[in-house]
Write an enzyme that holds these catalytic residues in place. Structure first.
Site, PDB file in Angstrom:
ATOM      1  N   SER A   1      28.838  30.617 -27.517  1.00  0.00           N
ATOM      2  CA  SER A   1      29.237  31.750 -26.677  1.00  0.00           C
ATOM      3  C   SER A   1      30.616  31.547 -26.075  1.00  0.00           C
ATOM      4  CB  SER A   1      28.278  31.884 -25.484  1.00  0.00           C
ATOM      5  OG  SER A   1      26.976  32.109 -25.897  1.00  0.00           O
TER       6      SER A   1
ATOM      7  N   HIS B   1      29.498  34.746 -34.020  1.00  0.00           N
ATOM      8  CA  HIS B   1      28.893  34.946 -32.700  1.00  0.00           C
ATOM      9  C   HIS B   1      28.050  36.225 -32.703  1.00  0.00           C
ATOM     10  CE1 HIS B   1      29.238  35.866 -28.177  1.00  0.00           C
ATOM     11  NE2 HIS B   1      28.327  34.938 -28.350  1.00  0.00           N
TER      12      HIS B   1
ATOM     13  N   GLU C   1      30.811  38.902 -34.001  1.00  0.00           N
ATOM     14  CA  GLU C   1      32.203  38.479 -33.844  1.00  0.00           C
ATOM     15  C   GLU C   1      32.462  37.359 -34.847  1.00  0.00           C
ATOM     16  OE1 GLU C   1      33.249  39.446 -29.201  1.00  0.00           O
ATOM     17  OE2 GLU C   1      32.323  37.511 -29.594  1.00  0.00           O
TER      18      GLU C   1
ATOM     19  N   ASN D   1      32.352  38.180 -24.557  1.00  0.00           N
ATOM     20  CA  ASN D   1      32.046  37.328 -23.394  1.00  0.00           C
ATOM     21  C   ASN D   1      33.220  37.155 -22.439  1.00  0.00           C
ATOM     22  OD1 ASN D   1      29.401  37.032 -24.020  1.00  0.00           O
ATOM     23  ND2 ASN D   1      29.617  35.037 -25.016  1.00  0.00           N
TER      24      ASN D   1
HETATM   25  C1  3HC Z   1      25.947  35.484 -23.922  1.00  0.00           C
HETATM   26  C2  3HC Z   1      26.040  35.645 -25.405  1.00  0.00           C
HETATM   27  O1  3HC Z   1      26.985  34.763 -25.964  1.00  0.00           O
HETATM   28  C3  3HC Z   1      26.358  37.034 -25.910  1.00  0.00           C
HETATM   29  C4  3HC Z   1      25.220  37.998 -25.692  1.00  0.00           C
HETATM   30  O2  3HC Z   1      24.283  38.053 -26.447  1.00  0.00           O
HETATM   31  S1  3HC Z   1      25.366  38.970 -24.350  1.00  0.00           S
HETATM   32  C5  3HC Z   1      23.937  39.989 -24.408  1.00  0.00           C
HETATM   33  C6  3HC Z   1      24.102  41.176 -25.322  1.00  0.00           C
HETATM   34  N1  3HC Z   1      22.919  41.979 -25.250  1.00  0.00           N
HETATM   35  C7  3HC Z   1      22.807  43.039 -24.451  1.00  0.00           C
HETATM   36  O3  3HC Z   1      23.751  43.415 -23.769  1.00  0.00           O
HETATM   37  C8  3HC Z   1      21.457  43.671 -24.438  1.00  0.00           C
HETATM   38  C9  3HC Z   1      21.411  44.820 -23.473  1.00  0.00           C
HETATM   39  N2  3HC Z   1      20.083  45.464 -23.546  1.00  0.00           N
HETATM   40  C10 3HC Z   1      19.754  46.341 -24.502  1.00  0.00           C
HETATM   41  O4  3HC Z   1      20.537  46.715 -25.361  1.00  0.00           O
HETATM   42  C11 3HC Z   1      18.350  46.882 -24.449  1.00  0.00           C
HETATM   43  O5  3HC Z   1      17.856  46.726 -23.133  1.00  0.00           O
HETATM   44  C12 3HC Z   1      17.364  46.187 -25.453  1.00  0.00           C
HETATM   45  C13 3HC Z   1      17.788  46.544 -26.889  1.00  0.00           C
HETATM   46  C14 3HC Z   1      17.352  44.682 -25.293  1.00  0.00           C
HETATM   47  C15 3HC Z   1      15.970  46.681 -25.190  1.00  0.00           C
HETATM   48  O6  3HC Z   1      15.999  48.062 -25.238  1.00  0.00           O
HETATM   49  P1  3HC Z   1      15.043  48.949 -24.314  1.00  0.00           P
HETATM   50  O7  3HC Z   1      15.238  50.373 -24.728  1.00  0.00           O
HETATM   51  O8  3HC Z   1      15.264  48.569 -22.905  1.00  0.00           O
HETATM   52  O9  3HC Z   1      13.625  48.419 -24.615  1.00  0.00           O
HETATM   53  P2  3HC Z   1      12.677  48.685 -25.830  1.00  0.00           P
HETATM   54  O10 3HC Z   1      12.181  50.104 -25.843  1.00  0.00           O
HETATM   55  O11 3HC Z   1      11.676  47.588 -25.717  1.00  0.00           O
HETATM   56  O12 3HC Z   1      13.566  48.419 -27.119  1.00  0.00           O
HETATM   57  C16 3HC Z   1      14.373  49.406 -27.768  1.00  0.00           C
HETATM   58  C17 3HC Z   1      14.208  49.279 -29.258  1.00  0.00           C
HETATM   59  O13 3HC Z   1      14.665  47.976 -29.660  1.00  0.00           O
HETATM   60  C18 3HC Z   1      13.602  47.267 -30.288  1.00  0.00           C
HETATM   61  N3  3HC Z   1      13.645  45.868 -29.858  1.00  0.00           N
HETATM   62  C19 3HC Z   1      13.894  45.401 -28.620  1.00  0.00           C
HETATM   63  N4  3HC Z   1      13.860  44.060 -28.630  1.00  0.00           N
HETATM   64  C20 3HC Z   1      13.596  43.681 -29.905  1.00  0.00           C
HETATM   65  C21 3HC Z   1      13.465  42.433 -30.545  1.00  0.00           C
HETATM   66  N5  3HC Z   1      13.571  41.269 -29.887  1.00  0.00           N
HETATM   67  N6  3HC Z   1      13.198  42.418 -31.875  1.00  0.00           N
HETATM   68  C22 3HC Z   1      13.088  43.559 -32.573  1.00  0.00           C
HETATM   69  N7  3HC Z   1      13.214  44.785 -32.016  1.00  0.00           N
HETATM   70  C23 3HC Z   1      13.459  44.836 -30.700  1.00  0.00           C
HETATM   71  C24 3HC Z   1      12.331  47.909 -29.804  1.00  0.00           C
HETATM   72  O14 3HC Z   1      11.267  47.762 -30.714  1.00  0.00           O
HETATM   73  C25 3HC Z   1      12.734  49.359 -29.656  1.00  0.00           C
HETATM   74  O15 3HC Z   1      12.642  50.021 -30.896  1.00  0.00           O
HETATM   75  P3  3HC Z   1      12.436  51.623 -30.956  1.00  0.00           P
HETATM   76  O16 3HC Z   1      13.785  52.199 -30.682  1.00  0.00           O
HETATM   77  O17 3HC Z   1      11.961  51.868 -32.326  1.00  0.00           O
HETATM   78  O18 3HC Z   1      11.435  51.939 -29.906  1.00  0.00           O
HETATM   79  N1  NAD Z   2      21.275  33.447 -25.209  1.00  0.00           N
HETATM   80  C1  NAD Z   2      22.170  34.308 -25.634  1.00  0.00           C
HETATM   81  O1  NAD Z   2      22.139  35.494 -25.266  1.00  0.00           O
HETATM   82  C2  NAD Z   2      23.259  33.878 -26.579  1.00  0.00           C
HETATM   83  C3  NAD Z   2      23.987  34.865 -27.274  1.00  0.00           C
HETATM   84  C4  NAD Z   2      24.976  34.475 -28.189  1.00  0.00           C
HETATM   85  C5  NAD Z   2      25.249  33.146 -28.399  1.00  0.00           C
HETATM   86  N2  NAD Z   2      24.507  32.204 -27.704  1.00  0.00           N
HETATM   87  C6  NAD Z   2      24.802  30.794 -28.025  1.00  0.00           C
HETATM   88  O2  NAD Z   2      23.862  30.388 -29.007  1.00  0.00           O
HETATM   89  C7  NAD Z   2      23.509  29.007 -28.815  1.00  0.00           C
HETATM   90  C8  NAD Z   2      22.017  28.885 -28.589  1.00  0.00           C
HETATM   91  O3  NAD Z   2      21.660  29.661 -27.472  1.00  0.00           O
HETATM   92  P1  NAD Z   2      20.132  30.071 -27.207  1.00  0.00           P
HETATM   93  O4  NAD Z   2      20.155  31.071 -26.127  1.00  0.00           O
HETATM   94  O5  NAD Z   2      19.469  30.375 -28.505  1.00  0.00           O
HETATM   95  O6  NAD Z   2      19.564  28.694 -26.631  1.00  0.00           O
HETATM   96  P2  NAD Z   2      18.047  28.202 -26.547  1.00  0.00           P
HETATM   97  O7  NAD Z   2      18.007  27.217 -25.456  1.00  0.00           O
HETATM   98  O8  NAD Z   2      17.129  29.362 -26.513  1.00  0.00           O
HETATM   99  O9  NAD Z   2      17.810  27.462 -27.951  1.00  0.00           O
HETATM  100  C9  NAD Z   2      18.509  26.329 -28.359  1.00  0.00           C
HETATM  101  C10 NAD Z   2      17.601  25.581 -29.333  1.00  0.00           C
HETATM  102  O10 NAD Z   2      18.348  24.574 -29.996  1.00  0.00           O
HETATM  103  C11 NAD Z   2      17.489  23.448 -30.140  1.00  0.00           C
HETATM  104  N3  NAD Z   2      18.295  22.253 -30.365  1.00  0.00           N
HETATM  105  C12 NAD Z   2      19.025  21.566 -29.471  1.00  0.00           C
HETATM  106  N4  NAD Z   2      19.641  20.518 -30.084  1.00  0.00           N
HETATM  107  C13 NAD Z   2      19.285  20.577 -31.391  1.00  0.00           C
HETATM  108  C14 NAD Z   2      19.590  19.789 -32.537  1.00  0.00           C
HETATM  109  N5  NAD Z   2      20.407  18.733 -32.447  1.00  0.00           N
HETATM  110  N6  NAD Z   2      19.039  20.121 -33.722  1.00  0.00           N
HETATM  111  C15 NAD Z   2      18.211  21.196 -33.822  1.00  0.00           C
HETATM  112  N7  NAD Z   2      17.900  21.986 -32.767  1.00  0.00           N
HETATM  113  C16 NAD Z   2      18.433  21.679 -31.576  1.00  0.00           C
HETATM  114  C17 NAD Z   2      16.692  23.406 -28.850  1.00  0.00           C
HETATM  115  O11 NAD Z   2      15.539  22.625 -29.001  1.00  0.00           O
HETATM  116  C18 NAD Z   2      16.425  24.895 -28.627  1.00  0.00           C
HETATM  117  O12 NAD Z   2      15.209  25.309 -29.211  1.00  0.00           O
HETATM  118  C19 NAD Z   2      24.363  28.508 -27.640  1.00  0.00           C
HETATM  119  O13 NAD Z   2      25.553  27.980 -28.153  1.00  0.00           O
HETATM  120  C20 NAD Z   2      24.638  29.810 -26.870  1.00  0.00           C
HETATM  121  O14 NAD Z   2      25.800  29.736 -26.089  1.00  0.00           O
HETATM  122  C21 NAD Z   2      23.528  32.530 -26.823  1.00  0.00           C
END
Ligand code: 3HC
Ligand code: NAD
Length: 309
Positions: free
Chosen positions: A143, A164, A176, A214
């Site tokens: 991330s 990503h 990404e 991010n």
């Molecule tokens: C930090 C990292 O590096 C980067 C990141 O990842 S940052 C995070 C990025 N993610 C976001 O910003 C997520 C923001 N949230 C959302 O987009 C929405 O809340 C969400 C898609 C997670 C859930 O949607 P929401 O409408 O609240 O709930 P819900 O009705 O349960 O789900 C919507 C649809 O997605 C599907 N869905 C949700 N989660 C799912 C999952 N884990 N697997 C499969 N399908 C899923 C549902 O089945 C539903 O399908 P439908 O349209 O046919 O009903």
């Molecule tokens: N959580 C998010 O929304 C998100 C979104 C995008 C990217 N990421 C990035 O993805 C990566 C994983 O994040 P996450 O949220 O899935 O974390 P998580 O804690 O849910 O999962 C990480 C997993 O990696 C396993 N692990 C650790 N060391 C290992 C090794 N040496 N060999 C095999 N498995 C090992 C752990 O046991 C754990 O199950 C991080 O770099 C995070 O920054 C996270």
């Protein structure tokens, strides 16, 4: 339904959906992200090995995949029999392992999704570099860490990049694609081609902290925590405000709980260390306290909010 097998040998079975050179994919880490990446790769016909450090973690990931793939199948096919065919075919492409080194022996692409820690990621890639075939492309789902610094652990910088994904991977459309100075054009094209075969829209990013999403999202989430820490508004009201006033699907506290507070802390601690004068990357005492207490968000049942287990 017990569709999963443990790794013995990688079987070749890929659908016409795949038009790129990447067929065999190894995903290291089966947490929130690794399980999602492995699931979507299997759904799109790739032969996938999903790896974690022990059987219990792999089993937990399998359970999450089974739940998620049923939601995907229902959305795609409704209740008809195509849905169960899609599920069983997809899961037949997915095997699991607890041995990262042996799981990369026939990989075209390795996607690493383990804990957000530079030293641990480097150690893993150093081991994999010796075991993987020369053509294998390595990618990190980090991330916030520098892809170049991770790639330093290997002798294949031309075949190294960032992929990503976003959480939840089966739903979020963006990928990404990050290139470092040494990433070859062939590697970059293969990563983009694979992203499209996974059904994602790709954007090109430089290897800068947080890439695109991010770099914008993390400061936003931490500003929300600072509003809460100052006592200017409640978490619930901030979430309601951003959902109804800015059209976000989740408020910042719901999103932090969803991403994982440990991951949020790793990101901001790393950036704070690297850019100590940027107050926007200052750590949050409240977030640190929650992480110390093991309240990591949805995945542990409590973060800023409580969740039913
Ligand atoms: C930090 C990292 O590096 C980067 C990141 O990842 S940052 C995070 C990025 N993610 C976001 O910003 C997520 C923001 N949230 C959302 O987009 C929405 O809340 C969400 C898609 C997670 C859930 O949607 P929401 O409408 O609240 O709930 P819900 O009705 O349960 O789900 C919507 C649809 O997605 C599907 N869905 C949700 N989660 C799912 C999952 N884990 N697997 C499969 N399908 C899923 C549902 O089945 C539903 O399908 P439908 O349209 O046919 O009903
Ligand atoms: N959580 C998010 O929304 C998100 C979104 C995008 C990217 N990421 C990035 O993805 C990566 C994983 O994040 P996450 O949220 O899935 O974390 P998580 O804690 O849910 O999962 C990480 C997993 O990696 C396993 N692990 C650790 N060391 C290992 C090794 N040496 N060999 C095999 N498995 C090992 C752990 O046991 C754990 O199950 C991080 O770099 C995070 O920054 C996270």
């Amino acid at each position: 339904m017990a569709f999963f097998t443990t790794l013995t040998s990688r079987t070749f079975s890929h659908s016409a959906m795949m038009s790129n050179s990447i067929k065999n994919v190894t995903v290291i880490g089966s947490g929130l992200m690794g399980a999602g990446i492995a699931q979507v790769a299997a759904q799109t016909g790739h032969s996938v090995i999903m790896v974690d450090i022990d059987d219990a973690l792999v089993s937990k990931a399998q359970k999450r995949i089974q739940d998620s793939i049923q939601r995907v199948a229902k959305k795609k096919f409704g209740e008809n029999e195509e849905a169960s065919k899609f599920i069983s075919e997809s899961l037949s492409h997915l095997t699991t392992s607890t041995d990262a080194v042996t799981s990369v022996g026939s990989a075209d692409l390795v996607v690493e999704a383990i804990v957000e820690n530079l030293d641990i990621k480097k150690k893993l890639f150093m081991q994999l570099d010796k075991a993987a075939p020369s053509h294998t492309i390595f990618a990190s789902n980090t991330s916030s860490l520098s892809i170049a610094k991770i790639a330093d652990a290997t002798d294949r910088k031309d075949r190294f990049g960032g992929l990503h994904f976003f959480n939840p991977v089966p739903v979020m459309k963006l990928l990404e694609v990050v290139r470092i100075a040494e990433t070859s054009q062939d590697t970059y094209d293969a990563m983009c081609g694979w992203g499209k075969a996974m059904g994602k829209v790709t954007v090109e990013c430089k290897d800068t902290p947080g890439f695109i999403v991010n770099r914008l999202l993390v400061p936003y989430m931490f500003e929300a925590v600072r509003i809460l820490e100052r006592g200017d508004a409640s978490a619930r009201d901030i979430d309601t405000a951003m959902k109804l006033g800015a059209g976000y699907p989740m408020g910042p506290f719901e999103l932090m709980d969803y991403v994982g507070l440990d991951t949020g802390k790793f990101i901001v601690d790393g950036w704070h260390k690297e850019f100590p004068d940027e107050s926007i990357f200052n750590p949050s005492p409240l977030l640190n306290k929650l992480v110390e207490e093991g309240k990591l968000g949805v995945k542990t049942g409590e973060g800023f909010y409580k969740y039913k287990k």
